[in-house]
Design a protein around this motif. Sequence first.
Motif, PDB file in Angstrom:
ATOM      1  N   THR A  52      40.457  29.018  55.559  1.00  0.00           N
ATOM      2  CA  THR A  52      39.451  28.806  56.601  1.00  0.00           C
ATOM      3  C   THR A  52      38.827  27.443  56.331  1.00  0.00           C
ATOM      4  OG1 THR A  52      37.570  29.744  55.389  1.00  0.00           O
ATOM      5  CG2 THR A  52      38.923  31.296  56.656  1.00  0.00           C
ATOM      6  N   ARG A  54      36.116  26.865  55.013  1.00  0.00           N
ATOM      7  CA  ARG A  54      35.384  26.893  53.740  1.00  0.00           C
ATOM      8  C   ARG A  54      36.176  27.461  52.565  1.00  0.00           C
ATOM      9  NH1 ARG A  54      29.686  26.483  54.063  1.00  0.00           N
ATOM     10  NH2 ARG A  54      28.970  26.222  56.186  1.00  0.00           N
ATOM     11  N   LEU A  55      37.246  28.208  52.813  1.00  0.00           N
ATOM     12  CA  LEU A  55      37.985  28.889  51.746  1.00  0.00           C
ATOM     13  C   LEU A  55      39.342  28.235  51.512  1.00  0.00           C
ATOM     14  CD1 LEU A  55      37.962  31.325  49.796  1.00  0.00           C
ATOM     15  CD2 LEU A  55      39.090  32.636  51.617  1.00  0.00           C
ATOM     16  N   ARG A  56      39.599  27.878  50.263  1.00  0.00           N
ATOM     17  CA  ARG A  56      40.836  27.197  49.892  1.00  0.00           C
ATOM     18  C   ARG A  56      41.396  27.828  48.620  1.00  0.00           C
ATOM     19  NH1 ARG A  56      43.088  22.460  51.011  1.00  0.00           N
ATOM     20  NH2 ARG A  56      44.352  21.460  49.441  1.00  0.00           N
ATOM     21  N   SER A  57      42.725  27.965  48.542  1.00  0.00           N
ATOM     22  CA  SER A  57      43.361  28.426  47.310  1.00  0.00           C
ATOM     23  C   SER A  57      44.201  27.278  46.741  1.00  0.00           C
ATOM     24  CB  SER A  57      44.235  29.659  47.574  1.00  0.00           C
ATOM     25  OG  SER A  57      45.250  29.359  48.501  1.00  0.00           O
ATOM     26  N   MET A  86      40.661  30.086  43.571  1.00  0.00           N
ATOM     27  CA  MET A  86      40.115  30.176  44.931  1.00  0.00           C
ATOM     28  C   MET A  86      38.818  29.376  44.929  1.00  0.00           C
ATOM     29  SD  MET A  86      42.127  32.015  46.827  1.00  0.00           S
ATOM     30  CE  MET A  86      41.164  32.455  48.250  1.00  0.00           C
ATOM     31  N   ASN A  87      38.629  28.573  45.973  1.00  0.00           N
ATOM     32  CA  ASN A  87      37.449  27.725  46.080  1.00  0.00           C
ATOM     33  C   ASN A  87      36.744  27.996  47.400  1.00  0.00           C
ATOM     34  OD1 ASN A  87      38.057  25.979  43.692  1.00  0.00           O
ATOM     35  ND2 ASN A  87      39.876  25.601  44.909  1.00  0.00           N
ATOM     36  N   TYR A  88      35.438  28.186  47.311  1.00  0.00           N
ATOM     37  CA  TYR A  88      34.631  28.403  48.509  1.00  0.00           C
ATOM     38  C   TYR A  88      33.597  27.288  48.608  1.00  0.00           C
ATOM     39  CZ  TYR A  88      31.743  30.599  52.029  1.00  0.00           C
ATOM     40  OH  TYR A  88      31.045  30.855  53.174  1.00  0.00           O
ATOM     41  N   ARG A  89      33.598  26.579  49.723  1.00  0.00           N
ATOM     42  CA  ARG A  89      32.642  25.487  49.939  1.00  0.00           C
ATOM     43  C   ARG A  89      31.376  26.079  50.545  1.00  0.00           C
ATOM     44  NH1 ARG A  89      31.991  22.210  54.299  1.00  0.00           N
ATOM     45  NH2 ARG A  89      33.969  22.912  55.164  1.00  0.00           N
ATOM     46  N   ILE A  90      30.322  26.143  49.727  1.00  0.00           N
ATOM     47  CA  ILE A  90      29.049  26.711  50.161  1.00  0.00           C
ATOM     48  C   ILE A  90      28.364  25.761  51.139  1.00  0.00           C
ATOM     49  CG2 ILE A  90      26.776  27.489  49.378  1.00  0.00           C
ATOM     50  CD1 ILE A  90      28.197  28.240  46.702  1.00  0.00           C
ATOM     51  N   ARG A  95      30.354  23.636  45.757  1.00  0.00           N
ATOM     52  CA  ARG A  95      31.585  24.428  45.803  1.00  0.00           C
ATOM     53  C   ARG A  95      31.581  25.461  44.683  1.00  0.00           C
ATOM     54  NH1 ARG A  95      35.299  20.737  44.454  1.00  0.00           N
ATOM     55  NH2 ARG A  95      35.730  21.724  42.489  1.00  0.00           N
ATOM     56  N   SER A  97      34.060  28.104  42.576  1.00  0.00           N
ATOM     57  CA  SER A  97      35.479  28.353  42.271  1.00  0.00           C
ATOM     58  C   SER A  97      35.613  29.543  41.329  1.00  0.00           C
ATOM     59  CB  SER A  97      36.111  27.136  41.596  1.00  0.00           C
ATOM     60  OG  SER A  97      36.027  26.012  42.404  1.00  0.00           O
TER      61      SER A  97
END
Length: 131
Positions: A52, A54-57, A86-90, A95, A97
């Motif tokens: 998405t 904001r969500l990256r693997s 997994m990384n989520y951009r707040i 970020r 992880s």
Amino acid sequence: EEETGFLMDGSVDWTGERLSLSTGVNRDIAQSIYGENMTQDQVNAAMGFLWTERLRSNLSAAYRRSETDGIVEDEKWTTYSIRPSMNYRITEDIRLSLGYAYTWTEDEIADDREERNRVFVQLAMGWPIPW
């Protein structure tokens, strides 16, 4: 004593809309802690996928080989590592992880092996934070 060798450093990166790929090779000669030459070879690869906005693997893997024909002691090490995360951009600058890192190292002269497993949580922030 004279010795002839070669050094190399190269990488290829590709970024698509959701998928990014990279690979690299490196050969370098560095000094060991005893001051002798240590040849280091490394090959690495990484892949990232944007699920998405904001969500990256990410998945990265590496092979590393170090060899020293030492004044004090000969050393030959081989290391394999793999690291999914997994990384989520707040926000734009913050970020979060969550990931796992596995490393397998072999001392080829002593015929000794070590494994390391790590689970990590990381909060990364850009600086200065524009609050």
